[in-house]
Design an enzyme around this catalytic site. Sequence first.
Site, PDB file in Angstrom:
ATOM      1  CG  ASP A 162      -1.786   1.295   1.210  1.00 20.25           C
ATOM      2  OD1 ASP A 162      -2.587   1.467   0.269  1.00 20.25           O
ATOM      3  OD2 ASP A 162      -1.621   2.133   2.110  1.00 20.25           O
ATOM      4  CB  SER A 184      -5.688   1.956   0.181  1.00 13.45           C
ATOM      5  OG  SER A 184      -4.910   2.740   1.050  1.00 13.45           O
TER       6      SER A 184
HETATM    7  N1  URA Z   1      -6.748   6.645   3.027  1.00 14.91           N
HETATM    8  C1  URA Z   1      -6.032   5.543   2.787  1.00 14.91           C
HETATM    9  O1  URA Z   1      -5.474   4.952   3.690  1.00 14.91           O
HETATM   10  N2  URA Z   1      -5.941   5.098   1.519  1.00 14.91           N
HETATM   11  C2  URA Z   1      -6.552   5.711   0.496  1.00 14.91           C
HETATM   12  O2  URA Z   1      -6.435   5.243  -0.615  1.00 14.91           O
HETATM   13  C3  URA Z   1      -7.296   6.867   0.754  1.00 14.91           C
HETATM   14  C4  URA Z   1      -7.377   7.301   2.044  1.00 14.91           C
END
Ligand code: URA
Length: 436
Positions: A162, A184
Amino acid sequence: MNPYQFILKKRNGGEHTAEEIREFILNYAADREVEAYQMSAWLMAVWFNGMTVPELSALTQAMIDSGDVVDLSSLPGIKVDKHSTGGVGDTTTLILAPLAAAAGATVAKMSGRGLGHTGGTLDKLESVPGLRTNLTSQEFLDQVKRIGCAVISQTGNLVPADGKMYALRDVTATVDSIPLIASSVMSKKIACGAECILLDVKYGRGAFMDNLKDARELARRMVDLGTHIGRKVRAVISDMDQPLGTLIGNALEVREAIEILRNERPGSALETVSVELASHLLEMAGIAPDLDSARKKIRELLVSGAGLRKLGEMFAAQGGNGEVVNDLSLLPQAAIIEPVLAPRSGYVTSIHAQKIGFAATALGAGRKKKSDPVDPAVGIEMAHRVGSRIEEGQPLAILHANKPETIAEAKELILSSITIGDEQVAPRKLIEEVIE
Ligand code: URA
Ligand code: CA
């Protein structure tokens, strides 16, 4: 693995198999075979063509498997977690974590820092003198075992895929994709190990999703994802068109959380939403049989001061001054207190949450880029909410500043974010709906 064929398939609207998604993500995370430009192209193809339910599950699972998962199995009780999609004056964690812990839930929480117009729980916590958020895994588990709650920065190598993907999304106009946000957020929440996850999905002009339809779809996809992966997940869709709390800024938000836990701001918007979220957590954890008895329990813990004492215990356990909950003057204080006066009389018809967040950032409360420091003492005290009556020359807001040169920009942003009209308007609902 043939990245070209993989990207082509998504570009042309095809559906990936779970195996090929897994290979693509894990190879990219490990710097093998998949280059950043190929990941970027694929992210854009997803932005245009979306993902099916099985594809999104496979993506999220592969992201989780790119790193470590926190093991909370040594902790007693039902492990609960809450995630907010981010906002302004959004201090619910500091209120609901001690309340839920005082009620018997296990709150082992990892939080983030503020960026752009949104605040971050870690920055707020670190305004408490001495408090540390960088606990080791063992310190974290020991504290939760002992007092029922801890709120810390991420430990271990959680969801490295991520981090790498988000850095690309940030510079390729692919952040605002519902499946990419859902994977995410949920990969990180699932990797943090809680059994019950409550999502606070914000909508309005201070949120990622400015409209209810998008917020609802994001919430639905995240709930489905978490449920599919075996967690108990619920989402609340709440308003972030105007700031949720009255105080915006790091120490100021700690102060408001303390005041709420002292029962000094009964009926306030922040209190209402925090109590509601804490009640959902209790019901999800099976600590209360239904939402109404959960609300009753949480209210009792708030009124009795049990939540306040738990917050003080948590501050002290993390090396901070626990006396702060009894003596607010121990929090950092700004040198300059300056009101922003209403240019006319009337009713407040709207307050643009994002611009208020930028005003707080201008004063030094937030970050423009990740490496910026924050000033714990500065911020904004809002004097009004949507629907309230204001007289010309009376304060709309009060600035807490340390640098005189930051005041003009903050004032201008606040004046441009608040509209005053002749007709009173009804405020929007604080909680729009619950999705499970
Ligand atoms: N917050 C996150 O952790 N990921 C995203 O893609 C958008 C907001
Ligand atoms: Ca939008």
